[in-house]
Design an enzyme around this catalytic site. Structure first.
Site, PDB file in Angstrom:
ATOM      1  CG  ASP A  10      -0.328  -0.033   2.566  1.00 51.62           C
ATOM      2  OD1 ASP A  10       1.010  -0.425   2.772  1.00 51.62           O
ATOM      3  OD2 ASP A  10      -0.926   0.435   3.554  1.00 51.62           O
ATOM      4  CG  ASP A  15       4.039  -0.262   1.660  1.00 54.26           C
ATOM      5  OD1 ASP A  15       3.179  -1.189   1.836  1.00 54.26           O
ATOM      6  OD2 ASP A  15       3.838   0.981   2.459  1.00 54.26           O
ATOM      7  CG  HIS A 242       6.512  -0.945  10.395  1.00 59.42           C
ATOM      8  ND1 HIS A 242       6.678  -0.975  11.587  1.00 59.42           N
ATOM      9  CD2 HIS A 242       6.326   0.582  10.007  1.00 59.42           C
ATOM     10  CE1 HIS A 242       6.313   0.284  12.237  1.00 59.42           C
ATOM     11  NE2 HIS A 242       6.195   1.060  11.361  1.00 59.42           N
TER      12      HIS A 242
END
Ligand code: RIB
Ligand code: CA
Length: 315
Positions: A10, A15, A242
């Protein structure tokens, strides 16, 4: 042999780093990227994904998927705005490449059915695309060797006191995936917050002077600014990245530390919706279903970012 993966994103600043790691690592063959509603509306995430891949010259098919959660059409859709960490459009030139014609869910189904069961699914976004594909064509399940998910948290949340964003944004989908019976590695916030990237690390990335390393330095510095202001880590001047940790865990499993436990997702709780309920003390009597990462090797992660993002693709 490189690991074949599909990356569900996303995009999103972390990302974007994950995409670059996946596209540049010699240990990964990135079969395709699927995009879902999450950090930003799905059309924006698709454009961002194409921008990132174009920026590093990676020829990877990109498919746009679910614009809403699976069963909650009214669930808060991108709560982020231009002033957030993720912003809307990433600060990269508009994409030259075009998204694939198929819906991401249909492409996932077709690709897995045609595969030899060797494509790891790496999901670093709300799980709407993945769960929809599983619901629509359960036969794909036996073709998915492993699902590596960035999501959830045991000690804390990041969107509510008890929930992590990717799980909270589509809890019903997360529950479908978490209980699907296939091998799962869950890279939770507990792990990603122990693999922080610093301003000094960004300076070293910048020195490498590749398209990926300079873009990653820009993106991560922006994240650090956001985290310092709104969600300070235990060391100021640092931020988690992350989604990149989840991709690094495919390349080098030892970059995370896992424990095999039962994990389910709360879909009703007034205060706890979207919480990953991790039975680390084995109180529930249910068989473990998830290899849960609660810790990570920060120096290893940072050195992987340096090694991989310092690479370029042949013209
Ligand atoms: O909670 C972190 C996750 O939420 C990351 O995947 C980030 O990109 C957002 O989707
Ligand atoms: Ca993400």
């Amino acid at each position: 042999m490189p690991h074949r993966i599909i990356l569900d994103v996303d995009t999103g600043t972390d990302d974007a780093v994950a995409l670059m790691v996946a596209a540049l690592s010699p240990d990964i063959e990135l079969t395709g990227a699927t995009v879902v509603n999450g950090n930003v509306p799905v059309e924006v995430g698709t454009e961002n994904t194409l921008r990132v891949l174009d920026h590093i010259g990676a020829d990877v098919p990109v498919f746009q998927g679910m614009a809403t959660p699976m069963v909650r059409p009214d669930f808060p859709i991108p709560r982020v705005d231009v002033s957030s960490y993720h912003g809307r459009y990433l600060d990269l030139p508009p994409a030259r490449s075009r998204k694939g014609a198929q819906h991401a869910v249909d492409w996932l189904i077709e690709t897995y059915l045609a595969s030899e069961g060797d494509i790891t699914l790496v999901a670093v976004a709300p799980l709407s695309n993945v769960a929809m594909a599983m619901k629509k064509e359960p036969a794909i399940l036996e073709k998915i060797p492993e699902i590596v998910i960035m999501g959830g948290g045991h000690e804390f949340g990041n969107i509510t006191p008890s929930a992590e964003f990717n799980i909270w944004a589509d809890p019903e989908a997360a529950r479908v995936v978490m209980t699907c019976g296939r091998p799962i590695r869950l890279v939770a916030l507990d792990a990603t917050h122990r693999a922080l990237v610093s301003r000094e690390d960004c300076a070293r990335l910048r020195e490498l002077n590749t398209p990926a390393s300079t873009a990653a330095a820009d993106l991560i510095e922006r994240r650090i600014q956001g985290y310092d202001e709104h969600q300070p880590m235990h060391r100021t001047g640092t931020a988690p990245v992350h989604d990149a940790l989840a991709v690094c865990a495919v390349i080098a499993p030892e970059v995370i530390e896992t424990t095999f436990v039962h994990v389910d997702v709360e879909t009703h709780g007034e205060l706890t919706v979207g919480r990953t309920v991790c039975d680390v003390a084995h109180r529930g009597g249910q068989a473990p279903n998830v290899h849960l990462a609660l810790n990570a090797d920060e120096p290893r992660f940072v050195s992987m970012l340096q090694d991989i993002l310092g690479r370029t693709l042949p013209d």
